[in-house]
Design a protein around this motif. Structure first.
Motif, short mmCIF file in Angstrom:
data_model
loop_
_atom_site.label_atom_id
_atom_site.label_comp_id
_atom_site.label_asym_id
_atom_site.label_seq_id
_atom_site.Cartn_x
_atom_site.Cartn_y
_atom_site.Cartn_z
N THR A 1 -139.42 -0.38 -64.09
CA THR A 1 -140.48 -1.37 -63.20
C THR A 1 -139.67 -2.17 -62.21
N ARG A 2 -138.21 -1.97 -62.60
CA ARG A 2 -137.38 -3.05 -61.47
C ARG A 2 -136.36 -1.85 -60.84
N PRO A 3 -136.57 -1.68 -59.46
CA PRO A 3 -135.79 -0.68 -58.63
C PRO A 3 -134.15 -0.61 -58.76
N GLY A 4 -133.41 -1.71 -58.84
CA GLY A 4 -132.18 -1.80 -59.00
C GLY A 4 -131.68 -1.08 -60.17
N PRO A 5 -132.05 -1.67 -61.20
CA PRO A 5 -131.80 -0.94 -62.47
C PRO A 5 -132.07 0.37 -62.82
N THR A 6 -133.39 0.73 -62.15
CA THR A 6 -133.74 1.98 -62.29
C THR A 6 -132.65 2.95 -61.53
N ILE A 7 -132.30 2.62 -60.18
CA ILE A 7 -131.48 3.35 -59.59
C ILE A 7 -130.30 3.68 -60.22
N VAL A 8 -129.44 2.43 -60.86
CA VAL A 8 -128.41 2.54 -61.69
C VAL A 8 -128.67 3.72 -62.76
N THR A 9 -129.50 3.40 -63.71
CA THR A 9 -129.90 4.29 -64.53
C THR A 9 -129.82 5.92 -64.20
N ILE A 10 -130.52 6.09 -63.30
CA ILE A 10 -130.77 7.64 -62.47
C ILE A 10 -129.32 8.03 -62.25
N THR A 11 -128.55 7.50 -61.53
CA THR A 11 -127.21 7.63 -60.73
C THR A 11 -126.38 7.80 -62.06
N ALA A 12 -126.30 6.70 -63.01
CA ALA A 12 -125.30 6.90 -64.28
C ALA A 12 -125.57 8.23 -65.02
N MET A 13 -127.04 8.52 -65.24
CA MET A 13 -127.37 9.62 -65.92
C MET A 13 -126.76 10.83 -65.33
N ILE A 14 -127.00 10.99 -64.02
CA ILE A 14 -126.72 12.14 -63.42
C ILE A 14 -125.07 12.26 -63.49
N ALA A 15 -124.28 11.41 -63.30
CA ALA A 15 -122.62 11.33 -63.29
C ALA A 15 -122.42 11.74 -64.81
N SER A 16 -123.31 10.89 -65.80
CA SER A 16 -122.87 11.28 -67.12
C SER A 16 -123.04 12.80 -67.52
N PHE A 17 -123.97 13.38 -67.10
CA PHE A 17 -124.37 14.71 -67.45
C PHE A 17 -123.46 15.81 -66.84
N ALA A 18 -123.05 15.21 -65.27
CA ALA A 18 -122.19 16.23 -64.63
C ALA A 18 -120.76 16.28 -65.28
N LEU A 19 -120.51 15.13 -65.65
CA LEU A 19 -119.14 14.81 -66.41
C LEU A 19 -119.11 15.66 -67.87
N LEU A 20 -120.09 15.43 -68.46
CA LEU A 20 -120.21 16.24 -69.83
C LEU A 20 -120.39 17.76 -69.67
N SER A 21 -120.72 18.22 -68.31
CA SER A 21 -120.78 19.65 -68.06
C SER A 21 -119.54 20.17 -67.82
N LEU A 22 -118.69 19.09 -66.99
CA LEU A 22 -117.44 19.77 -66.78
C LEU A 22 -116.39 19.66 -67.86
N SER A 23 -116.59 18.84 -68.95
CA SER A 23 -116.02 18.87 -70.02
C SER A 23 -116.29 20.14 -71.01
N MET A 24 -117.34 20.44 -70.87
CA MET A 24 -117.96 21.57 -71.58
C MET A 24 -117.46 22.91 -71.30
N LYS A 25 -117.02 22.80 -69.96
CA LYS A 25 -116.25 24.30 -69.66
C LYS A 25 -115.02 24.91 -70.51
N SER A 26 -114.52 23.80 -71.23
CA SER A 26 -113.15 23.97 -72.11
C SER A 26 -113.46 23.59 -73.37
N LEU A 27 -114.13 22.59 -73.65
CA LEU A 27 -114.46 22.00 -75.03
C LEU A 27 -115.83 22.70 -75.79
N PRO A 28 -115.57 22.80 -77.16
CA PRO A 28 -116.27 23.26 -77.58
C PRO A 28 -117.70 22.63 -77.55
N LEU A 29 -118.81 22.97 -77.32
CA LEU A 29 -120.24 22.02 -77.45
C LEU A 29 -120.51 21.13 -78.32
N GLY A 30 -120.22 21.48 -79.67
CA GLY A 30 -120.44 20.59 -80.92
C GLY A 30 -119.54 19.28 -80.57
#
Length: 106
Positions: free
Chosen positions: A27-56
């Motif tokens: 319900t608060r725009p600022g923290p909502t934008i930070v949440t979504i941006t950080a989620m995207i960054a987190s998933f993108a970096l996780l995806s990059l790490s999974m190119k060579s690290l095992p899933l588990g």
């Protein structure tokens, strides 16, 4: 480099968890934008790490950094309880993360 990506992804997970709490149910725009941006960054970096690290390994360490990091942020910034049992539980998670790293080939 995949381990660096993974650690940074875990830190972004802590950021989005804290920002989500601050968003008050999105319900608060600022923290909502930070949440979504950080989620995207987190998933993108996780995806990059999974190119060579095992899933588990990658997923376990990512969630572990997020869990322990959110626990520490909750104590430090939100005044959440730091009981002995909660601290032992967090230390066990960290021990598991260290063992996972040791057990995973470079």
């Amino acid at each position: 480099m995949p381990w660096v990506y993974l650690v940074i992804a875990g830190l972004f997970e802590v950021v989005w968890a804290f920002a989500m709490k601050q968003s008050d149910g999105f319900t608060r725009p600022g923290p909502t934008i930070v949440t979504i941006t950080a989620m995207i960054a987190s998933f993108a970096l996780l995806s990059l790490s999974m190119k060579s690290l095992p899933l588990g390994t990658a997923y376990t360490i990512w969630t572990g950094i997020g869990a322990v990091g959110a626990f520490l942020v909750g104590i430090a910034m939100l005044g959440e309880a730091a009981s002995a049992m909660r601290i032992v539980a967090a230390l066990l998670i960290v021990a598991g993360l260290v063992l996972m790293k040791i057990a995973t080939p470079a």
